[in-house]
Design a protein around this motif. Structure first.
Motif, PDB file in Angstrom:
ATOM      1  N   ARG A 104       0.151  -4.993   7.801  1.00 47.03           N
ATOM      2  CA  ARG A 104      -0.843  -5.457   6.819  1.00 47.03           C
ATOM      3  C   ARG A 104      -2.238  -5.420   7.432  1.00 47.03           C
ATOM      4  O   ARG A 104      -3.206  -5.013   6.790  1.00 47.03           O
ATOM      5  N   PHE A 105      -2.328  -5.892   8.672  1.00 47.60           N
ATOM      6  CA  PHE A 105      -3.614  -5.935   9.359  1.00 47.60           C
ATOM      7  C   PHE A 105      -4.154  -4.522   9.557  1.00 47.60           C
ATOM      8  O   PHE A 105      -5.334  -4.240   9.286  1.00 47.60           O
ATOM      9  N   ALA A 106      -3.302  -3.617  10.034  1.00 44.97           N
ATOM     10  CA  ALA A 106      -3.721  -2.238  10.282  1.00 44.97           C
ATOM     11  C   ALA A 106      -4.168  -1.549   8.985  1.00 44.97           C
ATOM     12  O   ALA A 106      -5.199  -0.857   8.958  1.00 44.97           O
ATOM     13  N   ALA A 107      -3.403  -1.750   7.898  1.00 41.08           N
ATOM     14  CA  ALA A 107      -3.753  -1.127   6.620  1.00 41.08           C
ATOM     15  C   ALA A 107      -5.079  -1.671   6.092  1.00 41.08           C
ATOM     16  O   ALA A 107      -5.921  -0.912   5.587  1.00 41.08           O
ATOM     17  N   GLY A 108      -5.288  -2.980   6.223  1.00 38.05           N
ATOM     18  CA  GLY A 108      -6.533  -3.579   5.753  1.00 38.05           C
ATOM     19  C   GLY A 108      -7.745  -3.076   6.515  1.00 38.05           C
ATOM     20  O   GLY A 108      -8.792  -2.783   5.928  1.00 38.05           O
ATOM     21  N   LEU A 109      -7.618  -2.942   7.827  1.00 38.56           N
ATOM     22  CA  LEU A 109      -8.736  -2.445   8.636  1.00 38.56           C
ATOM     23  C   LEU A 109      -9.001  -0.967   8.359  1.00 38.56           C
ATOM     24  O   LEU A 109     -10.156  -0.532   8.316  1.00 38.56           O
ATOM     25  N   SER A 110      -7.946  -0.178   8.174  1.00 30.23           N
ATOM     26  CA  SER A 110      -8.122   1.250   7.872  1.00 30.23           C
ATOM     27  C   SER A 110      -8.891   1.437   6.572  1.00 30.23           C
ATOM     28  O   SER A 110      -9.755   2.317   6.464  1.00 30.23           O
ATOM     29  N   ARG A 111      -8.587   0.612   5.570  1.00 28.80           N
ATOM     30  CA  ARG A 111      -9.296   0.709   4.280  1.00 28.80           C
ATOM     31  C   ARG A 111     -10.776   0.368   4.419  1.00 28.80           C
ATOM     32  O   ARG A 111     -11.585   0.781   3.574  1.00 28.80           O
ATOM     33  N   PHE A 170     -12.172   1.338   9.727  1.00 32.73           N
ATOM     34  CA  PHE A 170     -11.865   1.258  11.152  1.00 32.73           C
ATOM     35  C   PHE A 170     -10.899   2.370  11.551  1.00 32.73           C
ATOM     36  O   PHE A 170     -10.020   2.751  10.780  1.00 32.73           O
ATOM     37  N   ASP A 171     -11.080   2.855  12.767  1.00 35.88           N
ATOM     38  CA  ASP A 171     -10.113   3.769  13.370  1.00 35.88           C
ATOM     39  C   ASP A 171      -9.100   2.897  14.099  1.00 35.88           C
ATOM     40  O   ASP A 171      -9.417   2.260  15.109  1.00 35.88           O
ATOM     41  N   VAL A 172      -7.868   2.866  13.597  1.00 32.95           N
ATOM     42  CA  VAL A 172      -6.883   1.886  14.056  1.00 32.95           C
ATOM     43  C   VAL A 172      -5.773   2.560  14.864  1.00 32.95           C
ATOM     44  O   VAL A 172      -5.214   3.574  14.439  1.00 32.95           O
ATOM     45  N   SER A 173      -5.473   1.984  16.022  1.00 31.59           N
ATOM     46  CA  SER A 173      -4.306   2.383  16.827  1.00 31.59           C
ATOM     47  C   SER A 173      -3.345   1.203  16.885  1.00 31.59           C
ATOM     48  O   SER A 173      -3.759   0.074  17.179  1.00 31.59           O
ATOM     49  N   VAL A 174      -2.070   1.460  16.604  1.00 34.16           N
ATOM     50  CA  VAL A 174      -1.050   0.414  16.592  1.00 34.16           C
ATOM     51  C   VAL A 174      -0.255   0.462  17.894  1.00 34.16           C
ATOM     52  O   VAL A 174       0.250   1.516  18.278  1.00 34.16           O
ATOM     53  N   GLU A 175      -0.190  -0.660  18.577  1.00 31.69           N
ATOM     54  CA  GLU A 175       0.535  -0.837  19.841  1.00 31.69           C
ATOM     55  C   GLU A 175       0.188   0.250  20.862  1.00 31.69           C
ATOM     56  O   GLU A 175       1.083   0.942  21.393  1.00 31.69           O
TER      57      GLU A 175
END
Length: 297
Positions: free
Chosen positions: A161-168, A171-176
Motif C-alpha cells: 500500500r505504501f509503495a503504491a501510494g508513493l508511486s502515484r 516517487f521512484d520506489v524500490s521495495v526491500e
C-alpha cells in the motif's frame, strides 16, 4: 448512564432555575429539598475523582479502561484518532461479520484459551504448539509459529500500500533493496526517491506493550547513521537522505510520528486510516490461521 444521568438532571435543574418565573422558583425550591433528587444528581465518583463534567467523565472512563486486562491494549489509541473513524463510517463497506470480528479484535475480546479460562478453569490456557506459552490473543497474533505466514502477509500488505501510494505521487520506489554498510548489509522495506531526496522507510507491526512511537523511533535509529546514508546516496544518486518508519500495532493503532510522515509525503489521512484497517484485517487472518492450523506446524 451511571455517570451521564446525574449530569443531565443537574443541567436541566440549572436551566429551570434561570427562567425567573414564580412557578419555576417554587419548583426549584421544592425539588432542591428532595433527598432523592439530591442523590440522583450527585456526580459519579471514579477512583476518588468526582466526574462533574462530560470531559472529566470521559477521562475517568478512559483511565479505567486502560487499567483493565482487555482495555490496556487500547492505551495509545487516541494518538491518531481519525484512524478509528471506520467504526462510525463504513467507508470500506465491511460485511457485518468482518465488522463485528474486527471490533472484537480491536477490543481484545475474541475467544482465546486464556480468555475462556476466566470462566472455565478446566480449559488449558497454554498454546498446544508452544507448550509453555499462554495462548493469549497477543501470542496468537504476534508470536506463535502457527500464524507466522499471515503475519508476513499482514506486513507485506501494508508495504505494498505504501509503495503504491508513493508511486502515484511521483516517487521512484524500490521495495526491500539491499545495500552494504561496513561488513554487513541492511534491507529496509522501501526506498522512495523524488527531487534528489531519498526516504528510507521501514514498516513495523508491533505489540501494545510499548507505544507505537517507540517502535517508530527504534526503526528510525536502526537505519540512521553516516554509513547507511552514504550507501543510500550511492545506490539512488540522491543528495539528501531522510530516515523514517511507519509503525502501527496489531490492533491498528498508528504511531503519531508515522502518521505525520505519511502526511508529509502526501499520502493523506485516508491512507493512514486504511493502513490501520489493513493491519486489523491482517491480524484477523492471523487469528483464523492460528485456529485452523495443525498444532505441530
Amino acid at each position: 448512564l451511571v455517570s451521564t444521568i446525574p449530569l443531565l438532571k443537574l443541567k436541566r435543574f440549572n436551566n429551570i432555575s434561570k427562567i425567573g418565573h414564580p412557578l419555576a422558583e417554587y419548583l426549584i425550591a421544592d425539588i432542591g429539598q428532595n433527598k432523592k433528587f439530591t442523590k440522583q444528581t450527585t456526580p459519579y465518583t471514579f477512583d476518588g475523582n468526582s466526574c462533574t463534567t462530560n470531559q472529566a467523565t470521559a477521562r475517568a472512563f478512559a483511565e479505567g479502561l486502560y487499567k483493565s486486562v482487555d482495555g490496556k491494549h487500547l492505551a495509545h489509541s487516541a494518538a491518531v484518532p481519525y484512524v478509528n473513524s471506520w467504526v462510525d463510517c463504513n467507508g470500506q463497506q465491511l460485511s457485518g461479520a468482518d465488522f463485528t470480528n474486527i471490533l472484537l479484535l480491536k477490543s481484545s475480546l475474541l475467544p482465546t484459551p486464556v480468555r475462556k479460562h476466566r470462566y472455565n478453569k478446566t480449559i488449558n490456557v497454554f498454546c498446544e504448539t508452544c507448550r509453555n506459552r499462554p495462548a493469549s490473543l497477543v501470542h496468537m497474533l504476534q508470536e506463535c509459529s502457527r500464524s507466522h505466514g499471515s503475519r508476513i502477509n499482514r506486513h507485506d500488505s501494508i508495504v505494498k500500500r505504501f509503495a503504491a501510494g508513493l508511486s502515484r505521487r511521483g516517487f521512484d520506489v524500490s521495495v526491500e533493496p539491499n545495500f552494504v554498510t561496513g561488513r554487513s548489509f541492511v534491507k529496509p522495506d522501501l526506498l522512495a526517491t523524488k527531487e534528489g531526496v531519498t526516504h528510507v522507510i521501514d514498516v513495523c507491526v508491533s505489540g501494545t506493550n510499548e507505544s507505537p512511537d517507540m517502535a517508530h523511533n527504534n526503526k528510525t535509529e536502526k537505519y540512521s547513521g553516516a554509513n547507511n546514508e552514504d550507501s543510500v546516496k550511492n545506490l539512488t544518486g540522491a543528495h539528501t537522505v531522510s530516515v523514517g518508519a511507519f509503525a502501527l500495532t496489531w490492533n491498528g493503532i498508528v504511531s503519531a510520528r508515522s502518521a505525520r510522515l505519511a502526511l508529509e509525503l502526501g499520502l493523506g489521512r485516508n491512507f493512514v486510516k486504511n493502513s490501520s484497517l489493513t493491519a486489523l484485517f491482517g491480524s484477523l487472518k492471523c487469528y483464523r490461521q492460528y485456529n485452523k492450523t495443525t498444532y505441530g506446524t
